[in-house]
Design an enzyme around this catalytic site. Structure first.
Site, PDB file in Angstrom:
ATOM      1  N   GLU A 129       0.822  -1.214   0.000  1.00  0.00           N
ATOM      2  CA  GLU A 129       0.000   0.000   0.000  1.00  0.00           C
ATOM      3  C   GLU A 129       0.853   1.260   0.000  1.00  0.00           C
ATOM      4  OE1 GLU A 129      -2.842  -0.156   3.173  1.00  0.00           O
ATOM      5  OE2 GLU A 129      -4.184  -1.474   2.049  1.00  0.00           O
TER       6      GLU A 129
ATOM      7  N   GLU B 287      -6.724  -7.080  -1.257  1.00  0.00           N
ATOM      8  CA  GLU B 287      -7.121  -6.867   0.138  1.00  0.00           C
ATOM      9  C   GLU B 287      -8.417  -6.087   0.196  1.00  0.00           C
ATOM     10  OE1 GLU B 287      -3.973  -5.536   2.813  1.00  0.00           O
ATOM     11  OE2 GLU B 287      -5.440  -4.285   3.850  1.00  0.00           O
TER      12      GLU B 287
END
Length: 369
Positions: A202, A294
């Protein structure tokens, strides 16, 4: 070594405020196959149609009827993920939590449950870089990751090797560590058709150009050993395609990574990420290969109440467009996003719904569907 349960209190999943504006397996465990000519349609193929998935004599053969045995080495067909027979596929499965906290949730019993009871196609193995993770003991955390990946391979599941950089948000801060990690992983799994390489979990607080530059430095490290494994590239603003920092998918569409056989990642948490995020994912999937590595049914912290209505909108879109996904997370963390009830990982009961929180019951049904 696993921590005592009372000590397992890692900080919230995301240290940021989300923007909300703008399986030995049975034959029933194989992934959904969708004919390329009919987006959203799905069929299940019989185990007697297994393909030869060995890329070399050194590869571990997948159990008959397992997702990898049926589908073999995956590849990209334009913007879709396809199997060795050229059919579009959608993988569905789970992501681990950080193995520095929850290694004890990843046992033979728990992974048997994931492969057989849940009928999952894919396991994302998350190796945190910071937060007492890889940087503290690279050899240890490489061994843990490889142990869990080997368990997924033995069960015929696909495995995502997740370089779980989170803070700092610039992946370039960890380039040398990433090169070491992915060199060891690509060397070991070069002959296995099971693995994906997720090179930046991320990214945040950094421009797309810097993420792209990082990807173009790391991908050749993997390609030196594994020319076929699909690489997953994180996108800006916590893998929101830039939405959480006021951008959108156009920055990636207009300036893609200069590499072949790659996909881009998108993460969402349904209680925080509304229709603006959903529309962004939908538009992006029509232009570039997307993989949702995710997501959660709750807030971006991985906690709070579940928004199953918004989550189902995402599930429906991902089914319609053959977007593969892994849910966060396969552990007994106290937060609502961890599928198991607290204390489950200290025992030996993994199957059924009695050990699951509401989010676990909900996501297990959608993996099995």
């Amino acid at each position: 070594m696993a921590m005592a349960h009372a000590q397992r209190h890692p900080r919230p999943r995301h240290p940021w405020i989300a923007l909300t504006a703008a399986a030995a397996l049975t034959a029933g465990s194989m992934l959904v196959l969708a004919p390329q000519s009919s987006a959203g349609a799905s069929v299940r193929e019989g185990a007697n149609q297994d393909v030869d998935v060995e890329k070399s004599p050194g590869a571990v053969r997948a159990p008959a009827g397992s997702p990898v045995a049926v589908n073999g080495q995956l590849e990209l067909c334009a913007t879709r993920l396809c199997n060795a027979q050229g059919k579009a596929v959608q993988l569905k499965g789970m992501s681990t939590h950080g193995t520095q906290w929850y290694e004890q949730c990843l046992t033979n019993g728990s992974l048997d449950a994931l492969a057989r009871d849940w009928q999952a196609d894919v396991l994302r193995v998350s190796t945190y870089v910071q937060e007492d993770g890889y940087e503290t003991d690279p050899a240890k955390f490489t061994r843990i990751a490889q142990r869990v990946i080997d368990q997924a391979v033995a069960r015929g599941m696909y495995a995502i090797i997740d370089w779980h950089m989170l803070s700092p948000g610039d992946p370039n801060e960890n380039t040398q560590l990433a090169k070491r990690f992915f060199t060891e992983m690509a060397k070991k799994y070069a002959n296995q058709p099971n693995v994906f390489y997720e090179i930046a979990n991320e990214p945040s607080g950094v421009e797309w150009s810097e993420i792209k530059s990082y990807a173009e430095e790391i991908i050749p490290v993997i390609r030196r050993y594994d020319p076929d494994g699909i690489v997953l590239v994180g996108t800006r603003a916590w893998s929101s395609l830039g939405v959480s920092e006021g951008s959108d998918e156009s920055e990636v569409v207009d300036d893609p990574v200069d590499a072949d056989n790659i996909m881009y990642t998108f993460h969402f948490y349904a209680a925080d990420h509304d229709d603006a995020y959903l529309r962004t994912l939908s538009r992006a999937a029509d232009e570039i290969p997307m993989f949702v590595t995710e997501f959660g049914t709750q807030k971006a912290s991985g906690d709070g109440g579940n928004n199953f209505t918004m989550s189902q909108k995402y599930i429906d879109l991902m089914k319609q467009k053959n977007i593969s996904w892994t849910n966060w997370n396969y552990s007994d963390d106290s937060r609502s996003g961890a599928v198991f009830k607290p204390g489950t990982c200290d025992g030996d009961k993994w199957t059924g719904t009695g050990v699951l929180k509401p989010a676990g019951v909900w996501i297990r049904e959608r993996i099995k569907a």
